[in-house]
Design an enzyme around this catalytic site. Sequence first.
Site, short mmCIF file in Angstrom:
data_model
loop_
_atom_site.label_atom_id
_atom_site.label_comp_id
_atom_site.label_asym_id
_atom_site.label_seq_id
_atom_site.Cartn_x
_atom_site.Cartn_y
_atom_site.Cartn_z
CG ASP A 93 -16.32 16.77 -35.66
OD1 ASP A 93 -15.51 17.64 -35.31
OD2 ASP A 93 -16.02 15.59 -35.83
N GLY A 94 -18.28 18.44 -33.14
CA GLY A 94 -17.90 18.61 -31.75
C GLY A 94 -18.03 17.27 -31.08
CG ASN A 95 -16.60 16.67 -27.29
OD1 ASN A 95 -15.70 15.99 -27.73
ND2 ASN A 95 -16.40 17.77 -26.59
CG PHE A 96 -22.03 16.26 -27.21
CD1 PHE A 96 -22.01 15.11 -26.48
CD2 PHE A 96 -21.26 17.33 -26.80
CE1 PHE A 96 -21.26 15.00 -25.33
CE2 PHE A 96 -20.51 17.24 -25.65
CZ PHE A 96 -20.51 16.07 -24.92
CB VAL B 30 -21.93 21.51 -38.02
CG1 VAL B 30 -22.60 22.67 -38.74
CG2 VAL B 30 -22.19 21.60 -36.52
CE LYS C 166 -14.89 25.87 -26.57
NZ LYS C 166 -14.62 24.56 -26.01
CG ASN D 61 -17.84 27.51 -28.69
OD1 ASN D 61 -17.87 26.57 -29.49
ND2 ASN D 61 -17.86 27.33 -27.38
CG ASP E 6 -21.23 25.18 -28.49
OD1 ASP E 6 -22.27 24.83 -27.88
OD2 ASP E 6 -20.21 24.48 -28.51
CG ASP F 136 -17.67 26.57 -23.83
OD1 ASP F 136 -16.52 26.78 -23.38
OD2 ASP F 136 -17.96 25.56 -24.49
CB THR G 45 -12.68 26.14 -22.42
OG1 THR G 45 -13.86 25.57 -22.98
CG2 THR G 45 -11.46 25.53 -23.07
CB ILE H 179 -18.96 22.89 -42.41
CG1 ILE H 179 -20.32 22.95 -41.73
CG2 ILE H 179 -19.08 22.98 -43.92
CD1 ILE H 179 -21.04 24.26 -41.95
N1 ATP Z 1 -23.72 27.94 -37.92
C1 ATP Z 1 -22.57 27.38 -38.27
N2 ATP Z 1 -21.98 27.70 -39.42
C2 ATP Z 1 -20.81 27.15 -39.78
N3 ATP Z 1 -20.14 26.25 -39.03
C3 ATP Z 1 -20.68 25.88 -37.87
C4 ATP Z 1 -21.91 26.42 -37.42
N4 ATP Z 1 -22.19 25.89 -36.23
C5 ATP Z 1 -21.19 25.06 -35.93
N5 ATP Z 1 -20.27 25.04 -36.92
C6 ATP Z 1 -19.02 24.25 -36.96
O1 ATP Z 1 -19.23 23.01 -36.31
C7 ATP Z 1 -18.37 22.85 -35.19
C8 ATP Z 1 -19.09 22.09 -34.11
O2 ATP Z 1 -20.23 22.81 -33.72
P1 ATP Z 1 -20.60 22.95 -32.21
O3 ATP Z 1 -19.45 23.52 -31.45
O4 ATP Z 1 -21.86 23.69 -32.11
O5 ATP Z 1 -20.80 21.40 -31.86
P2 ATP Z 1 -20.81 20.74 -30.46
O6 ATP Z 1 -20.92 19.27 -30.54
O7 ATP Z 1 -21.82 21.45 -29.67
O8 ATP Z 1 -19.36 21.10 -30.00
P3 ATP Z 1 -18.65 20.94 -28.61
O9 ATP Z 1 -17.88 19.68 -28.68
O10 ATP Z 1 -17.79 22.17 -28.57
O11 ATP Z 1 -19.68 20.93 -27.55
C9 ATP Z 1 -17.96 24.26 -34.81
O12 ATP Z 1 -16.71 24.27 -34.18
C10 ATP Z 1 -17.93 24.96 -36.16
O13 ATP Z 1 -16.69 24.73 -36.80
#
Ligand code: ATP
Length: 625
Positions: free
Chosen positions: A356-359, A362, A471, A474, A492, A469, A509, A354
């Site tokens: 993803d981010g850089n690391f 989800v 934005k 998040n 986040d 952070d 950001t 649902i």
């Molecule tokens: N509790 C949640 N419920 C639904 N979707 C979520 C949840 N947590 C995260 N997500 C989805 O997953 C995405 C990535 O999560 P998150 O920003 O925590 O990952 P990250 O790798 O830490 O990201 P970043 O690259 O910003 O550091 C979010 O932008 C959001 O769309």
Amino acid sequence: MENNLSRSGSRSSSVCELEKDFSDMEIMKSRTNRRNVMLRSQPARKAKRVRFFRNGDKFYSGVIIPVLPERYRSFDSLTADLTRVLVDNVTLPSGVRTIYSLEGRKIGKLDDLEDGQSYVCSGFGEPFKRLDYEASAVTPQSFRLSGPESLSDSASPSPARANNRLSRYLQANGSSTTGNGTARVSPAGDNVVRPRIVTIIRNGVKPRKVCRLLLNKRNSPTLEHALAAITECIKLDTGCVRKVFTQSGTAVTALHQFFDDEDVFFAYGNERVNQEDFELEFEESRAVLQCRKTPITRNSRTGPKPRMPVKAGGGAARAASEAGGGAAGDAADDVAAPLLPQPLRLKYNVGKIIGDGNFAVVRICKDKTTNKEYALKIIDKAKCKGKEHYVEAEVRVMRKLCHPRIVSLIEEQDSPEWLFLIMELVSGGDLFDSIAAASKFSEPQARLLIGHLTSAIAYLHSLSIVHRDIKPENLLVEVGSDGSIRGLKLADFGLAVEVWRPLHAVCGTPTYVAPEILLETGYGLKIDVWAAGVILYILLCGFPPFSSPDGDQEKLFDAILSARLEFPAPHWERVSAGAIDLVANMLRPQPELRFAAEDVLDHAWMADDYDESCDFRTWYDEDSS
Ligand SMILES: Nc1ncnc2c1ncn2[C@@H]1O[C@H](COP(=O)(O)OP(=O)(O)OP(=O)(O)O)[C@@H](O)[C@H]1O
């Protein structure tokens, strides 16, 4: 977690290129060990310490090489080693072909070299140039050493040693250092340095790691500091960055080059530079573009409506999501299940991606007993290498939190490669996508969202925690069955920290970063209010308050630092005076005058019964006159 000025990409920096540097060291070290073994069984022979200059280069202060027969079995092996050492520091396209005495006598064999003497290396077809080479030599400690002396220096990347190396690099490139190895600020230094995000590509196997780095007066008062900041940024943990090139292939030898036109730099350890290094692969170009992503907007009162910044990350998730993937528990999509530690596998079914981010990726997951759905965040530890503290901080902070407007952490499991967080599921996507879809929001909608965000911030601040952070990406959106937005939750916490004294780490950001972060005068909780103010501004008009016309990061920072807040027509003509007053108070440049989160909640515009029919123009013009 990492879409910010300093951390984007940096947490996952690969170390392979520097490992090359390191493995070279290791090879040399083992050679040294072998030598030591040999030396034990033979009468010890003292190395001749010989200094080599570059023919015709009166600025190069030379390199001292210990010449031992065990190390150099032939004259050619010495010239090969000299080539390797000198190309790091001077122009020598054809390598070392001839060695001369200072008087211009050709040296033909190792025995001709005398201990403590200096010699001149020339390239192919270069006649000897008579110069006062030794006049350019400085104290022996500053010389770059090759051989055992430098090995001990290189094997351990302590800051002091790294600094020594940097001094040598600088010296080799004609920059000045003081006797103690501290770089002097170049006369232009103070003037050239301004907050600027550059893209650093760490040399190595393609696709290479691309990192963003904010250079500013704090981390880059001198070239030496800038190189140290790059070393830190790309996690060159086996040594320090020795060479930096612009994308057009120019060696960076002066601080101002980091602030000139080019903003993409290639960082090297000891390895050679090849023409192909400057060609970017598709994936690398994409990463560079991502690094550069800044709002491409205008703040003028006329002209086309400014646009929102590009969304950070998430592409893979959306693609994966769009490509299919069922709800939690669909066997076909349960690909992550094998990764799960046993306790989680027993308890949850894992479903589609649902976000993803850089690391992290989800996924949705479902409790097998209760059928309740959660978000499973799978953090790839390999991608966080060197930045594990961010992940630890994220979990530590989340464990402490319990607030209806903050995504709650249900449980966590660790494995050597992954960290698994089961979190409350917020299924409406993030606010960024909602803004993209809606363009702008009505005042009651904006009030609801900012009310939720600010109550989360006020709660965090009551615990002395700053999010750092905030934005739209998040902020996760709750939607009703009719698809309408019902509220949001803050997520986040990768950059969140407790604040007990002013913070100085530059992070956030760009679009949402508060001026005090850029000014580096120390910041605190109020930076979150600033970011919330930027979001409120966006909600009300559809574009950010500070931007640069051409997407140039520096101009964006200049705009933020100038703090000239405008409410251009026609976009703000129909916005109420109260909303504008609140935005203006959240975006006050001086943190001490800026509203605290509690003040925002107390503002008249935040009241449900606020009357939006005030005349903005009259009110605002009167106030500002
Ligand atoms: N509790 C949640 N419920 C639904 N979707 C979520 C949840 N947590 C995260 N997500 C989805 O997953 C995405 C990535 O999560 P998150 O920003 O925590 O990952 P990250 O790798 O830490 O990201 P970043 O690259 O910003 O550091 C979010 O932008 C959001 O769309």
